[in-house]
Design a protein around this motif. Structure first.
Motif, PDB file in Angstrom:
ATOM      1  N   PRO A 146       0.824  -1.216   0.000  1.00  0.00           N
ATOM      2  CA  PRO A 146       0.000   0.000   0.000  1.00  0.00           C
ATOM      3  C   PRO A 146       0.856   1.264   0.000  1.00  0.00           C
ATOM      4  O   PRO A 146       1.930   1.310   0.580  1.00  0.00           O
ATOM      5  CB  PRO A 146      -0.799  -0.122   1.299  1.00  0.00           C
ATOM      6  CG  PRO A 146       0.024  -1.000   2.183  1.00  0.00           C
ATOM      7  CD  PRO A 146       0.693  -1.973   1.253  1.00  0.00           C
ATOM      8  N   VAL A 147       0.348   2.282  -0.671  1.00  0.00           N
ATOM      9  CA  VAL A 147       1.000   3.582  -0.668  1.00  0.00           C
ATOM     10  C   VAL A 147       0.738   4.255   0.678  1.00  0.00           C
ATOM     11  O   VAL A 147      -0.388   4.268   1.167  1.00  0.00           O
ATOM     12  CB  VAL A 147       0.465   4.461  -1.809  1.00  0.00           C
ATOM     13  CG1 VAL A 147       1.030   5.887  -1.710  1.00  0.00           C
ATOM     14  CG2 VAL A 147       0.814   3.856  -3.157  1.00  0.00           C
ATOM     15  N   ILE A 148       1.793   4.798   1.277  1.00  0.00           N
ATOM     16  CA  ILE A 148       1.641   5.550   2.519  1.00  0.00           C
ATOM     17  C   ILE A 148       1.304   6.994   2.164  1.00  0.00           C
ATOM     18  O   ILE A 148       2.060   7.656   1.448  1.00  0.00           O
ATOM     19  CB  ILE A 148       2.925   5.480   3.361  1.00  0.00           C
ATOM     20  CG1 ILE A 148       3.191   4.036   3.789  1.00  0.00           C
ATOM     21  CG2 ILE A 148       2.820   6.396   4.580  1.00  0.00           C
ATOM     22  CD1 ILE A 148       4.514   3.840   4.497  1.00  0.00           C
ATOM     23  N   ALA A 163      -7.783  10.398  -1.977  1.00  0.00           N
ATOM     24  CA  ALA A 163      -6.654   9.488  -2.226  1.00  0.00           C
ATOM     25  C   ALA A 163      -7.088   8.027  -2.209  1.00  0.00           C
ATOM     26  O   ALA A 163      -6.662   7.225  -3.047  1.00  0.00           O
ATOM     27  CB  ALA A 163      -5.548   9.717  -1.198  1.00  0.00           C
ATOM     28  N   SER A 164      -7.958   7.667  -1.278  1.00  0.00           N
ATOM     29  CA  SER A 164      -8.366   6.259  -1.170  1.00  0.00           C
ATOM     30  C   SER A 164      -9.215   5.811  -2.339  1.00  0.00           C
ATOM     31  O   SER A 164      -9.317   4.613  -2.620  1.00  0.00           O
ATOM     32  CB  SER A 164      -9.117   6.029   0.146  1.00  0.00           C
ATOM     33  OG  SER A 164     -10.281   6.821   0.205  1.00  0.00           O
ATOM     34  N   SER A 165      -9.864   6.748  -3.043  1.00  0.00           N
ATOM     35  CA  SER A 165     -10.647   6.373  -4.217  1.00  0.00           C
ATOM     36  C   SER A 165      -9.788   6.321  -5.470  1.00  0.00           C
ATOM     37  O   SER A 165     -10.163   5.682  -6.461  1.00  0.00           O
ATOM     38  CB  SER A 165     -11.811   7.355  -4.422  1.00  0.00           C
ATOM     39  OG  SER A 165     -11.330   8.655  -4.739  1.00  0.00           O
ATOM     40  N   THR A 170      -4.052   2.001   0.460  1.00  0.00           N
ATOM     41  CA  THR A 170      -3.334   3.093   1.110  1.00  0.00           C
ATOM     42  C   THR A 170      -3.325   2.915   2.627  1.00  0.00           C
ATOM     43  O   THR A 170      -4.184   2.252   3.206  1.00  0.00           O
ATOM     44  CB  THR A 170      -3.975   4.463   0.806  1.00  0.00           C
ATOM     45  OG1 THR A 170      -5.308   4.477   1.312  1.00  0.00           O
ATOM     46  CG2 THR A 170      -3.982   4.759  -0.679  1.00  0.00           C
ATOM     47  N   LYS A 171      -2.322   3.532   3.247  1.00  0.00           N
ATOM     48  CA  LYS A 171      -2.278   3.733   4.691  1.00  0.00           C
ATOM     49  C   LYS A 171      -2.007   5.212   4.920  1.00  0.00           C
ATOM     50  O   LYS A 171      -1.176   5.798   4.223  1.00  0.00           O
ATOM     51  CB  LYS A 171      -1.166   2.908   5.344  1.00  0.00           C
ATOM     52  CG  LYS A 171      -1.387   1.410   5.328  1.00  0.00           C
ATOM     53  CD  LYS A 171      -0.242   0.706   6.040  1.00  0.00           C
ATOM     54  CE  LYS A 171      -0.454  -0.801   6.079  1.00  0.00           C
ATOM     55  NZ  LYS A 171       0.674  -1.503   6.758  1.00  0.00           N
ATOM     56  N   THR A 172      -2.692   5.825   5.884  1.00  0.00           N
ATOM     57  CA  THR A 172      -2.547   7.253   6.107  1.00  0.00           C
ATOM     58  C   THR A 172      -1.908   7.517   7.471  1.00  0.00           C
ATOM     59  O   THR A 172      -2.368   6.981   8.492  1.00  0.00           O
ATOM     60  CB  THR A 172      -3.910   7.966   6.031  1.00  0.00           C
ATOM     61  OG1 THR A 172      -4.488   7.734   4.745  1.00  0.00           O
ATOM     62  CG2 THR A 172      -3.748   9.465   6.232  1.00  0.00           C
ATOM     63  N   HIS A 173      -0.860   8.340   7.474  1.00  0.00           N
ATOM     64  CA  HIS A 173      -0.201   8.770   8.707  1.00  0.00           C
ATOM     65  C   HIS A 173      -0.141  10.297   8.695  1.00  0.00           C
ATOM     66  O   HIS A 173       0.320  10.902   7.722  1.00  0.00           O
ATOM     67  CB  HIS A 173       1.212   8.190   8.804  1.00  0.00           C
ATOM     68  CG  HIS A 173       1.264   6.695   8.813  1.00  0.00           C
ATOM     69  ND1 HIS A 173       0.840   5.945   9.885  1.00  0.00           N
ATOM     70  CD2 HIS A 173       1.684   5.809   7.876  1.00  0.00           C
ATOM     71  CE1 HIS A 173       1.013   4.655   9.616  1.00  0.00           C
ATOM     72  NE2 HIS A 173       1.508   4.547   8.399  1.00  0.00           N
ATOM     73  N   HIS A 174      -0.582  10.913   9.768  1.00  0.00           N
ATOM     74  CA  HIS A 174      -0.710  12.368   9.806  1.00  0.00           C
ATOM     75  C   HIS A 174       0.511  13.031  10.434  1.00  0.00           C
ATOM     76  O   HIS A 174       1.099  12.521  11.392  1.00  0.00           O
ATOM     77  CB  HIS A 174      -1.961  12.774  10.587  1.00  0.00           C
ATOM     78  CG  HIS A 174      -3.224  12.222  10.014  1.00  0.00           C
ATOM     79  ND1 HIS A 174      -3.747  11.006  10.378  1.00  0.00           N
ATOM     80  CD2 HIS A 174      -4.073  12.721   9.083  1.00  0.00           C
ATOM     81  CE1 HIS A 174      -4.860  10.774   9.712  1.00  0.00           C
ATOM     82  NE2 HIS A 174      -5.085  11.804   8.910  1.00  0.00           N
ATOM     83  N   VAL A 175       0.861  14.183   9.877  1.00  0.00           N
ATOM     84  CA  VAL A 175       1.919  15.023  10.437  1.00  0.00           C
ATOM     85  C   VAL A 175       1.369  16.437  10.557  1.00  0.00           C
ATOM     86  O   VAL A 175       0.778  16.964   9.602  1.00  0.00           O
ATOM     87  CB  VAL A 175       3.179  15.024   9.548  1.00  0.00           C
ATOM     88  CG1 VAL A 175       4.202  16.027  10.073  1.00  0.00           C
ATOM     89  CG2 VAL A 175       3.793  13.631   9.493  1.00  0.00           C
ATOM     90  N   GLY A 176       1.533  17.038  11.737  1.00  0.00           N
ATOM     91  CA  GLY A 176       1.071  18.404  11.949  1.00  0.00           C
ATOM     92  C   GLY A 176       2.238  19.334  12.222  1.00  0.00           C
ATOM     93  O   GLY A 176       3.040  19.086  13.133  1.00  0.00           O
TER      94      GLY A 176
END
Length: 286
Positions: A146-148, A163-165, A170-176
């Motif tokens: 999966p694309v991160i 993005a998921s469509s 995919t896997k999602t990781h958040h950065v703030g």
């Protein structure tokens, strides 16, 4: 009747491109591309003798190899020439665009940029399946890799809303991060990246505004510290400016950036001019 899937299958190493508007980059190792005909295309001449044709083939192979080597050693900035991309950027620029429409335009622009960014990048598996009418050779995106997706909060969330469509796995990781108003340096307030990223992972980073470059450089630094090869990273942005592109080029040669447009400058507060304002504030009405 289905054949055995080949997990090692990949898309071709490159897709047709042409250079556009590299004027401001000066001495930097920076190139600008859009979809189009491949540069340095060397057609073979059938009337040449066999020995000359062989030499021509060698010359062509050397030119292609040199082109690929140069591309590996410099950052590439893609400004896709699709009219819908220009349309959504125009909607985003308009100061009269209400919050809800701004968010929708940002999401649609992100969808188009993700399509472009993933064109020659996704791992595939191939094989055969039974269709209603017979056996068909097929290719699927490999769900085992999966694309991160890494949206930089806040407005990065909107840019990768679809993005998921677009990407089947995919896997999602958040950065703030936020930018200190006096020093213009990035400050991290949220980091949901894993301690270690699997080798060979593809990472899509979304930062709507590439202005001074501090935020995007810091985010990619966080990823490389966790084992990500920056040449496997794709950056998508709504608007980019020369200072950010210059900093990325110097720090991460081989990186690929996909943006809706490139604006000429930033002001003393670090905002892109003409830009579209604060993408986070306009996305969330704050």
């Amino acid at each position: 009747m289905a054949g055995v899937l080949n997990p090692m299958a990949r898309f071709p190493a490159s897709f047709p491109r042409r250079i556009i508007e590299p004027a401001f980059c000066g001495q930097s190792e920076l190139s600008f591309y859009s979809s189009g005909k491949k540069i340095n295309q060397l057609p073979l001449v059938e009337s040449l003798s066999l020995s000359k044709r062989r030499r021509k083939l060698v010359l062509k192979s050397s030119a292609v190899a040199e082109e690929r080597k140069m591309a590996d050693n410099r950052m590439l900035v893609f400004v896709p020439p699709h009219p819908l991309i220009k349309h959504w950027v125009s909607i985003l620029r308009n100061e009269q665009t209400p919050c809800a429409i701004f968010r929708s335009a940002m999401a649609e622009l992100g969808r188009l940029l993700i399509y472009e960014a993933s064109r020659d990048w996704l791992p595939i598996v191939s094989g055969e399946i039974q269709s209603p009418m017979g056996i068909a050779s097929v290719e699927f995106i490999d769900p085992r890799e999966p694309v991160i997706v890494v949206p930089i909060l806040r407005a990065g969330l909107v840019l990768v809303e679809h993005a998921s469509s677009v990407l089947p796995a995919t896997k999602t990781h958040h950065v703030g991060l936020y930018r200190d108003e006096e020093t213009l340096q990035p400050i991290i307030y949220l980091n949901k990246l894993p301690d270690k990223v699997p080798e060979g992972s593809r990472v899509l980073v979304a930062d709507p505004m590439l202005a001074t470059g501090g935020t995007i450089v810091k985010t990619i630094d966080l990823l490389t510290e966790r084992g990500v090869d920056h040449k496997l990273i794709r950056v998508v942005s709504a608007v980019a400016a020369p200072p950010a592109l210059q900093k990325l080029s110097e720090t991460f040669p081989g990186l690929h950036v996909y943006t809706g447009t490139i604006d000429p400058t930033i002001n003393e507060q670090g905002f892109i001019v003409p830009g579209l304002g604060d993408a986070g504030d306009r996305s969330f009405g704050t």
